[in-house]
Design a protein around this motif. Structure first.
Motif, short mmCIF file in Angstrom:
data_model
loop_
_atom_site.label_atom_id
_atom_site.label_comp_id
_atom_site.label_asym_id
_atom_site.label_seq_id
_atom_site.Cartn_x
_atom_site.Cartn_y
_atom_site.Cartn_z
N ILE A 249 0.83 -1.21 0.00
CA ILE A 249 0.00 0.00 0.00
C ILE A 249 0.86 1.26 0.00
N THR A 250 0.36 2.28 -0.70
CA THR A 250 1.00 3.60 -0.65
C THR A 250 -0.04 4.69 -0.88
N GLN A 251 0.26 5.87 -0.36
CA GLN A 251 -0.54 7.06 -0.66
C GLN A 251 0.24 8.02 -1.55
N GLU A 252 1.42 7.61 -1.95
CA GLU A 252 2.23 8.44 -2.83
C GLU A 252 1.92 8.08 -4.29
N VAL A 253 0.88 8.72 -4.79
CA VAL A 253 0.41 8.47 -6.15
C VAL A 253 0.46 9.80 -6.90
N SER A 254 1.10 9.79 -8.04
CA SER A 254 1.15 11.00 -8.87
C SER A 254 0.76 10.60 -10.29
N GLY A 255 0.42 11.60 -11.08
CA GLY A 255 0.06 11.30 -12.45
C GLY A 255 -0.64 12.46 -13.12
N THR A 256 -1.24 12.15 -14.25
CA THR A 256 -1.96 13.16 -15.01
C THR A 256 -3.30 12.61 -15.47
N VAL A 257 -4.26 13.50 -15.57
CA VAL A 257 -5.58 13.18 -16.13
C VAL A 257 -5.83 14.19 -17.23
N THR A 258 -6.03 13.70 -18.45
CA THR A 258 -6.32 14.60 -19.56
C THR A 258 -7.64 14.19 -20.20
N VAL A 259 -8.40 15.19 -20.60
CA VAL A 259 -9.66 14.93 -21.30
C VAL A 259 -9.32 14.62 -22.75
N VAL A 260 -9.85 13.52 -23.25
CA VAL A 260 -9.64 13.16 -24.64
C VAL A 260 -10.56 14.06 -25.47
N PRO A 261 -10.03 14.75 -26.48
CA PRO A 261 -10.84 15.70 -27.24
C PRO A 261 -11.98 15.03 -28.00
N LEU A 262 -12.98 15.86 -28.31
CA LEU A 262 -14.13 15.42 -29.10
C LEU A 262 -13.64 14.78 -30.39
N PRO A 263 -14.20 13.64 -30.78
CA PRO A 263 -13.75 13.00 -32.01
C PRO A 263 -13.96 13.92 -33.23
#
Length: 182
Positions: free
Chosen positions: A144-158
């Motif tokens: 287990i860890t609480q050290e989570v990093s990353g990115t969330v990007t919205v995928v553009p409209l097709p």
């Protein structure tokens, strides 16, 4: 006899009225999520040492942000993960909380065998608060860890949506031009 132009105008007005009176539905949104979880702890001291640290992965998820999902397997695709997953990927979503993991015992449960659990408290806005846990086939517990990093990007409209919009705009311009010429 009704002229073609006025008949077409009536159809357009009727279509717009139906569209505007129809109940509003939120659009589906697609997110691409990449993450790194590191500095794992063992859930039990007698467990083997942490086999993989950091854990990295990427998945794409499509959901309606106004809806609640529970152990949903449709709409999520695992693109990469550097640990084993022993069951199909699934997710839970409600409000701003997203949980992703294996579906064998439910997203919120890690039960022996290769599995993982990813939890994000303020999805999709904040990657500073979350939890990641995983198990392997030879461990009787979780890392287990609480050290989570990353990115969330919205995928553009097709592009098809943009093409449809520009086509409708073009039809409107042609109709307007025809009325101006007469």
């Amino acid at each position: 006899m009704i002229k073609k132009a006025s008949l077409m105008g009536m159809v357009v007005v009727l279509a717009l009225a139906v569209f505007m009176l129809a109940p509003a539905k939120a659009a589906l949104v697609t997110y691409d999520v990449t993450f790194t979880a590191q500095h794992f702890s063992k859930a039990y001291e007698e467990m083997p040492s942490v086999p993989t640290d950091p854990v990295t992965g990427e998945f794409t998820i499509t959901l309606d942000p106004t809806q609640t999902y529970l152990n949903e397997t449709a709409g999520i695709t695992l693109k990469s993960l550097n640990i084993d997953l022993g069951s199909p990927l699934a997710f839970n979503y409600g409000g701003t909380q997203l949980a992703v993991g294996g579906s064998a015992w439910g997203v919120d449960t890690i039960q022996g065998g290769p599995d993982f659990y990813f939890y994000q408290y303020n999805f999709p806005n904040n990657f500073s608060s979350g939890l990641f846990a995983y198990s392997t086939s030879d461990s009787n517990g979780a890392y287990i860890t609480q050290e989570v990093s990353g990115t969330v990007t919205v995928v553009p409209l097709p592009p098809a949506g943009l093409l449809l919009g520009s086509g409708l705009l073009g039809l409107g311009a042609v109709g307007w031009r025809r009325r101006q010429v007469k």
